[in-house]
Write a protein that holds these residues in place. Structure first.
Motif, PDB file in Angstrom:
ATOM      1  N   LEU A   1      27.290   0.118  91.301  1.00 17.89           N
ATOM      2  CA  LEU A   1      26.632   1.199  90.578  1.00 17.89           C
ATOM      3  C   LEU A   1      27.220   1.382  89.182  1.00 17.89           C
ATOM      4  O   LEU A   1      26.492   1.539  88.205  1.00 17.89           O
ATOM      5  CB  LEU A   1      26.751   2.506  91.369  1.00 17.89           C
ATOM      6  N   ARG A   2      28.556   1.367  89.089  1.00 11.19           N
ATOM      7  CA  ARG A   2      29.164   1.531  87.766  1.00 11.19           C
ATOM      8  C   ARG A   2      28.834   0.347  86.871  1.00 11.19           C
ATOM      9  O   ARG A   2      28.531   0.526  85.686  1.00 11.19           O
ATOM     10  CB  ARG A   2      30.682   1.697  87.888  1.00 11.19           C
ATOM     11  N   ALA A   3      28.891  -0.855  87.422  1.00 14.58           N
ATOM     12  CA  ALA A   3      28.594  -2.043  86.614  1.00 14.58           C
ATOM     13  C   ALA A   3      27.166  -2.001  86.092  1.00 14.58           C
ATOM     14  O   ALA A   3      26.890  -2.514  84.995  1.00 14.58           O
ATOM     15  CB  ALA A   3      28.823  -3.306  87.443  1.00 14.58           C
TER      16      ALA A   3
ATOM     17  N   GLY B   1      25.599   0.705  85.243  1.00 17.75           N
ATOM     18  CA  GLY B   1      25.407   1.862  84.375  1.00 17.75           C
ATOM     19  C   GLY B   1      24.823   3.057  85.066  1.00 17.75           C
ATOM     20  O   GLY B   1      24.237   3.941  84.415  1.00 17.75           O
ATOM     21  N   LEU B   2      24.983   3.155  86.397  1.00 18.24           N
ATOM     22  CA  LEU B   2      24.385   4.250  87.170  1.00 18.24           C
ATOM     23  C   LEU B   2      25.430   5.136  87.834  1.00 18.24           C
ATOM     24  O   LEU B   2      25.106   5.948  88.692  1.00 18.24           O
ATOM     25  CB  LEU B   2      23.422   3.674  88.210  1.00 18.24           C
ATOM     26  N   LEU B   3      26.673   4.968  87.427  1.00 15.54           N
ATOM     27  CA  LEU B   3      27.764   5.831  87.871  1.00 15.54           C
ATOM     28  C   LEU B   3      28.673   6.066  86.682  1.00 15.54           C
ATOM     29  O   LEU B   3      29.125   5.111  86.046  1.00 15.54           O
ATOM     30  CB  LEU B   3      28.536   5.173  89.025  1.00 15.54           C
ATOM     31  N   GLY B   4      28.926   7.322  86.377  1.00 12.90           N
ATOM     32  CA  GLY B   4      29.734   7.653  85.210  1.00 12.90           C
ATOM     33  C   GLY B   4      28.878   8.093  84.046  1.00 12.90           C
ATOM     34  O   GLY B   4      27.646   8.036  84.090  1.00 12.90           O
ATOM     35  N   ALA B   5      29.529   8.538  82.999  1.00 17.29           N
ATOM     36  CA  ALA B   5      28.809   9.054  81.826  1.00 17.29           C
ATOM     37  C   ALA B   5      28.081   7.925  81.112  1.00 17.29           C
ATOM     38  O   ALA B   5      28.673   6.887  80.814  1.00 17.29           O
ATOM     39  CB  ALA B   5      29.793   9.722  80.866  1.00 17.29           C
TER      40      ALA B   5
ATOM     41  N   PRO C   1      36.008   3.317  90.331  1.00 14.26           N
ATOM     42  CA  PRO C   1      34.763   3.876  89.785  1.00 14.26           C
ATOM     43  C   PRO C   1      34.626   5.350  90.121  1.00 14.26           C
ATOM     44  O   PRO C   1      34.617   5.738  91.284  1.00 14.26           O
ATOM     45  CB  PRO C   1      33.672   3.037  90.458  1.00 14.26           C
ATOM     46  N   ARG C   2      34.542   6.167  89.087  1.00 12.76           N
ATOM     47  CA  ARG C   2      34.384   7.616  89.271  1.00 12.76           C
ATOM     48  C   ARG C   2      33.349   8.120  88.285  1.00 12.76           C
ATOM     49  O   ARG C   2      33.032   7.460  87.308  1.00 12.76           O
ATOM     50  CB  ARG C   2      35.707   8.346  89.027  1.00 12.76           C
ATOM     51  N   GLY C   3      32.877   9.328  88.527  1.00 11.99           N
ATOM     52  CA  GLY C   3      31.960   9.933  87.585  1.00 11.99           C
ATOM     53  C   GLY C   3      30.699  10.422  88.255  1.00 11.99           C
ATOM     54  O   GLY C   3      30.535  10.358  89.475  1.00 11.99           O
ATOM     55  N   ARG C   4      29.790  10.879  87.423  1.00 10.17           N
ATOM     56  CA  ARG C   4      28.558  11.477  87.912  1.00 10.17           C
ATOM     57  C   ARG C   4      27.550  10.405  88.306  1.00 10.17           C
ATOM     58  O   ARG C   4      27.361   9.412  87.608  1.00 10.17           O
ATOM     59  CB  ARG C   4      27.961  12.362  86.814  1.00 10.17           C
TER      60      ARG C   4
END
Length: 400
Positions: free
Chosen positions: A25-27, A29-33, A273-276
């Protein structure tokens, strides 16, 4: 004499299934700002490929991809970001895709393969003469569509291409011509020497280096991936991945439950991986879900595009869009538009917890495409349908 110590293989990191899901998800662009300053072009550079498709229901797929990551980016701004300033080109990657112009050298292996083959689908009656005629027109008159070049069809079915259409597509395949934009969804062709910066134009990279860079890029865009995942991203062959994986910079990992070798981007492993999480509807052609086996492995979610399935045999609808919320795929909605009303023709949700996210995603999507209301037609669960209608009404009242 003491024997030299044996070189030990690097330790293999073990990831849980949740770790792998969050990395993916982070990779993507769907997790984090989201990086709003980089905008649509930043999304394209980060993903490395954005698939194009003719279907337009809510919006075209290449518009839905940045919307899912950035929110309500103006649709005109999306096309302008892609097609102005020479930042991208269209070529064959996962399918017909928009690619960052910096990726031009990496597809030299594919252009060479087309040149060696001499054709893709259609064979020209007089290749030398037909290609020369197209190049002369583009040189004299600048960027042109197929229609402006003389027409794309002989007059029969859509695949019954004219000699001019076959020629210009072969020149596109082999890199002498570039698609610089879409105008009314028609490709606009220009000479590569005009459209591609000189520093990128020449096919200096050998096949192995092209493949190494594409595998590395795919690994970074996915976070963690199997051999099949890496091959599918830019539609490489498994043996091509095998040949370059050691030099790609990706590191071997073990993912619990996958039961097959995997590799991760070291940068993805460097920080948890953290964030919204984004709550959004995804295009079926979004690179998070375009590989169906990977989607099922990571999210436990089976999805397929039913646009080409006969209507009576469709289960979830013509253009069912997966619902992403809280880092999970929680349902799907098949949208349509009727005036200023967004219609959810068919909705399915994985339990009550998906109701509010589905209402939020539908409400936001409606506003993005200029609709002022949402109407639910069908839901596979009557109780959830009532709850979704109530939630949509509440959101509409709040907006008023």
């Amino acid at each position: 004499m003491t024997a030299a110590p044996r070189t030990q293989p690097p330790p293999v990191t073990t990831l849980s299934q949740d770790d792998a899901r969050r990395l993916a998800l982070r990779a993507q662009g769907l997790l984090g700002a989201p990086d709003r300053r980089a905008g649509v072009r930043g999304v394209l550079r980060h993903l490395g490929a954005v698939q194009l498709d003719t279907i337009s229901v809510l919006a075209r797929s290449h518009e839905l991809v940045p919307y899912a990551r950035l929110g309500a980016v103006g649709r005109d701004a999306v096309d302008a970001a892609y097609w102005t300033g020479g930042h991208s080109f269209e070529y064959w990657s996962h399918a017909a895709c928009l690619l960052p112009i910096g990726e031009w050298p990496h597809f030299a292996f594919r252009r060479r393969a087309y040149r060696a083959k001499g054709h893709r689908w259609h064979i020209m009656a007089d290749a030398e003469r037909s290609c020369a005629a197209v190049l002369d027109r583009l040189k004299a008159d600048g960027p042109l569509t197929t229609t402006e070049l003389g027409g794309g069809r002989k007059g029969g079915e859509w695949w019954d291409w004219s000699e001019t259409k076959i020629a210009v597509e072969f020149l596109l395949d082999t890199g002498q011509v570039v698609c610089t934009e879409r105008r009314g969804w028609k490709r606009v062709y220009d000479l590569a020497e005009r459209a591609v910066p000189d520093a990128l134009l020449h096919d200096d990279l050998d096949d192995a280096e092209c493949l190494r860079r594409l595998v590395a890029q795919a690994g970074a865009a996915m976070g963690v991936a199997t051999r099949a995942d890496l091959a599918d991203y830019h539609r490489l062959k498994g043996e091509q991945v095998d040949a370059v994986i050691e030099g790609s910079g990706l590191v071997p990992v073990e993912v619990e439950g996958w039961g097959k070798p995997a590799w991760a981007d070291p940068a993805a492993l460097a920080a948890p991986p953290r964030g919204r999480h984004r709550t959004t509807l995804l295009s079926p052609f979004d690179s998070l879900v375009w590989d169906r086996p990977r989607t099922e492995r990571i999210f436990g979610f089976t999805h397929r595009l039913e646009a080409y399935v006969p209507r009576p045999k469709r289960i979830h609808g013509y253009f069912a869009m997966p619902l992403l919320s809280g880092g999970r795929l929680m349902g799907r909605a098949d949208p349509a538009r009727e005036g200023t009303t967004l219609i959810a023709r068919q909705v399915s949700m994985q339990g009550p917890k998906a109701v509010r996210p589905m209402a939020q995603a539908l409400h936001e999507a409606a506003a993005w495409v200029g609709c002022d209301s949402v109407r639910l037609e069908r839901c596979d669960d009557t109780k959830l349908a009532d709850a979704l209608r109530a939630e949509l009404t509440h959101m509409s009242d709040q907006a008023d």
